[in-house]
Design a protein around this motif. Structure first.
Motif, PDB file in Angstrom:
ATOM      1  N   ASP A  86      -9.462  -9.332   5.524  1.00 46.41           N
ATOM      2  CA  ASP A  86      -8.471  -9.764   4.723  1.00 46.41           C
ATOM      3  C   ASP A  86      -8.816  -8.736   3.594  1.00 46.41           C
ATOM      4  N   HIS A  87      -9.626  -7.769   3.623  1.00 46.12           N
ATOM      5  CA  HIS A  87      -9.925  -7.899   1.981  1.00 46.12           C
ATOM      6  C   HIS A  87      -9.494  -5.528   1.992  1.00 46.12           C
ATOM      7  N   ALA A  88      -8.695  -5.525   3.806  1.00 45.32           N
ATOM      8  CA  ALA A  88      -8.015  -3.893   2.856  1.00 45.32           C
ATOM      9  C   ALA A  88      -6.401  -4.152   2.656  1.00 45.32           C
ATOM     10  N   LEU A  89      -5.876  -3.031   2.188  1.00 44.69           N
ATOM     11  CA  LEU A  89      -4.508  -2.991   1.777  1.00 44.69           C
ATOM     12  C   LEU A  89      -4.247  -2.051   3.598  1.00 44.69           C
ATOM     13  N   TYR A  90      -3.225  -2.447   4.339  1.00 44.83           N
ATOM     14  CA  TYR A  90      -3.489  -2.225   5.964  1.00 44.83           C
ATOM     15  C   TYR A  90      -1.793  -0.874   5.487  1.00 44.83           C
ATOM     16  N   VAL A  91      -1.696  -0.572   6.187  1.00 48.41           N
ATOM     17  CA  VAL A  91      -0.725   1.142   5.964  1.00 48.41           C
ATOM     18  C   VAL A  91      -0.190   0.818   7.412  1.00 48.41           C
ATOM     19  N   ALA A  92       1.369   0.595   7.587  1.00 45.96           N
ATOM     20  CA  ALA A  92       1.626   0.123   9.381  1.00 45.96           C
ATOM     21  C   ALA A  92       1.390   1.381  10.442  1.00 45.96           C
ATOM     22  N   GLU A  93       1.817   2.184   9.448  1.00 48.08           N
ATOM     23  CA  GLU A  93       1.056   3.599   9.992  1.00 48.08           C
ATOM     24  C   GLU A  93       0.830   4.772   9.484  1.00 48.08           C
ATOM     25  N   VAL A  94       0.110   5.882  10.101  1.00 50.91           N
ATOM     26  CA  VAL A  94      -0.289   6.783   9.460  1.00 50.91           C
ATOM     27  C   VAL A  94      -0.091   7.913   8.289  1.00 50.91           C
ATOM     28  N   THR A  95       1.173   7.952   7.568  1.00 50.57           N
ATOM     29  CA  THR A  95       1.440   8.961   7.323  1.00 50.57           C
ATOM     30  C   THR A  95       1.618   9.031   5.475  1.00 50.57           C
ATOM     31  N   GLY A  96       1.938  10.268   5.564  1.00 48.54           N
ATOM     32  CA  GLY A  96       2.252  10.378   3.890  1.00 48.54           C
ATOM     33  C   GLY A  96       2.577   9.440   3.394  1.00 48.54           C
ATOM     34  N   SER A  97       3.936   8.994   3.716  1.00 46.62           N
ATOM     35  CA  SER A  97       5.103   7.483   2.462  1.00 46.62           C
ATOM     36  C   SER A  97       4.320   6.874   2.393  1.00 46.62           C
ATOM     37  N   ALA A  98       3.459   5.637   3.688  1.00 44.76           N
ATOM     38  CA  ALA A  98       2.939   4.720   4.091  1.00 44.76           C
ATOM     39  C   ALA A  98       1.619   4.995   3.306  1.00 44.76           C
ATOM     40  N   LEU A  99       0.827   5.506   3.254  1.00 40.35           N
ATOM     41  CA  LEU A  99      -0.247   5.949   2.161  1.00 40.35           C
ATOM     42  C   LEU A  99      -0.030   6.251   0.540  1.00 40.35           C
ATOM     43  N   SER A 100       1.263   6.936   0.540  1.00 42.00           N
ATOM     44  CA  SER A 100       1.867   6.784  -0.887  1.00 42.00           C
ATOM     45  C   SER A 100       1.833   5.608  -1.204  1.00 42.00           C
ATOM     46  N   GLU A 101       2.658   4.841  -0.932  1.00 38.47           N
ATOM     47  CA  GLU A 101       3.123   3.771  -0.869  1.00 38.47           C
ATOM     48  C   GLU A 101       1.990   2.965  -1.064  1.00 38.47           C
ATOM     49  N   ALA A 102       1.411   2.506  -0.054  1.00 45.96           N
ATOM     50  CA  ALA A 102      -0.313   1.849  -0.625  1.00 45.96           C
ATOM     51  C   ALA A 102      -1.111   2.013  -2.229  1.00 45.96           C
ATOM     52  N   LEU A 103      -1.261   3.398  -2.150  1.00 49.04           N
ATOM     53  CA  LEU A 103      -1.794   4.193  -3.488  1.00 49.04           C
ATOM     54  C   LEU A 103      -0.779   3.366  -4.561  1.00 49.04           C
ATOM     55  N   GLU A 104       0.789   3.614  -4.570  1.00 49.69           N
ATOM     56  CA  GLU A 104       0.906   3.269  -5.891  1.00 49.69           C
ATOM     57  C   GLU A 104       0.790   1.731  -6.030  1.00 49.69           C
ATOM     58  N   ARG A 105       1.234   1.275  -5.131  1.00 49.06           N
ATOM     59  CA  ARG A 105       0.914  -0.492  -5.384  1.00 49.06           C
ATOM     60  C   ARG A 105      -0.553  -0.547  -6.187  1.00 49.06           C
ATOM     61  N   LEU A 106      -1.797   0.086  -5.786  1.00 45.28           N
ATOM     62  CA  LEU A 106      -2.661   0.154  -6.542  1.00 45.28           C
ATOM     63  C   LEU A 106      -3.144   0.230  -7.523  1.00 45.28           C
TER      64      LEU A 106
END
Length: 353
Positions: free
Chosen positions: A292-312
């Motif tokens: 439970d110690h990672a931020l997971y993306v639902a799919e490996v896409t540029g938009s999903a990874l961008s959203e996760a990075l922006e959040r952090l």
């Protein structure tokens, strides 16, 4: 117990430039009470304290295998552990039938394409007494295709010596790091797509790409890299382990965007141990590595990874909390001592010592 660890062709068990499989073997062998000897090819730039028997790689494969068989026989082990390469290991194991053995797989075993493929694999597997996988996910995948091996198949998750990956979550630079092979299946393309969006919005942040085996996919990888703003990017190719550690130590966020089914994900453990907040695809065994110690993306896409990075990037408290909890998790669960005891018990059971 005397243990012979046989590495695949091309492996040298180098102390300064190990591959991930060699790193796992080395981590589990340090401090062992068993008498362990690694059998590998010549060519290492440096050795450490783990005993090694070097095999001359010259000549055809039959000549090389004969040398390996003779060297292992001379050692007279109680148990032989073949790592990764089933084809060469099967031939060697067949000549050492009197010695209990296992095939230690660090990846998923491909689903057989047809009956002949299945028969070929079953025929090859007849040489092995047991099978060890680096995650429950990889083990379950194997047994889904070959249920007949259920009684002699084990899972021992990869360990980490967290003391070798020091990093303070409270003393990090504004850096996003990727460390892995420069290959499409590792998710480099969608990560670069994400970074083309994220980095220009945050000029005080930078990205570090630590790319292994760049020569194999160099042209493709360079095309992905060329998308990124050069002033916010550092690319390091085929670095020694100490250089990777230094980069992980200073990075605030590590991205593990693998598209393929990761057997386990040692790089995720390294990132957690170094105090990085981890963004993960969660494929294969990655969820076992990070829980439970990672931020997971639902799919490996540029938009999903961008959203996760922006959040952090936008939430310092979340980033630090995730880094601290991940670091504590690997120190508690994925320690070398814990995994070494687990593997020792598996080996003892196979060898019936």
């Amino acid at each position: 117990m005397k243990i012979a660890i046989v590495l695949p062709p091309g492996y040298t068990f180098c102390a300064v430039e190990p591959n991930s499989i060699e790193t796992v073997i080395r981590t589990l062998s340090v401090g062992s009470t068993d008498e362990i000897r690694v059998f590998c090819e010549t060519g290492a730039k440096a050795r450490d304290d783990i005993p090694v028997t070097e095999i001359d790689p010259g000549g055809n494969r039959l000549v090389r295998r004969k040398r390996m068989i003779g060297a292992v026989k001379a050692f007279a082990p109680d148990y032989v552990e073949f790592h990764q390469h089933a084809i060469s290991a099967s031939a060697i194991a067949g000549a050492l039938k009197a010695i209990p053995n296992s095939l230690y797989r660090h990846n998923y075993v491909k689903k057989p394409k047809h009956l002949i493929d299945r028969w070929r694999n079953v025929w090859r597997n007849r040489s092995f007494d047991s099978f060890i996988f680096v995650s429950e996910a990889a083990k379950a995948n194997f047994l889904g295709n070959y249920p007949q091996y259920a009684g002699r198949t084990y899972a021992v998750a990869n360990p980490i010596d967290a003391s070798l990956w020091p990093g303070d979550p409270l003393a990090k630079g504004k850096t996003i790091i990727f460390s892995g092979r420069a290959a499409p299946e590792k998710g480099l393309a969608p990560l670069c797509d994400a970074l083309t969006e994220v980095l220009p919005r945050h000029p005080d942040w930078k990205a570090v790409l630590v790319l292994n085996r760049f020569g194999v996919h160099g042209d493709w990888a360079q095309a992905q890299i060329d998308k990124l703003p050069a002033t916010q990017l550092t690319v390091l190719k085929d670095q020694p382990l100490d250089a990777v550690k230094a980069q992980m130590k200073s990075a605030a966020v590590a991205v593990v965007p693998s598209i393929w089914e990761e057997p386990f994900g040692l790089v995720a453990l390294e990132a957690h141990a170094a105090g990085c907040a981890v963004v993960s695809s969660g494929t294969g065994g990655l969820r076992e590595a990070s829980s439970d110690h990672a931020l997971y993306v639902a799919e490996v896409t540029g938009s999903a990874l961008s959203e996760a990075l922006e959040r952090l990037i936008g939430d310092d408290e979340l980033r630090v909390t995730l880094a601290q909890s991940g670091q504590a998790f690997v120190v508690d669960v994925h320690t070398r001592e814990h995994r070494a005891i687990q593997l020792h018990q598996v080996r003892m059971g196979i060898a019936r010592v």
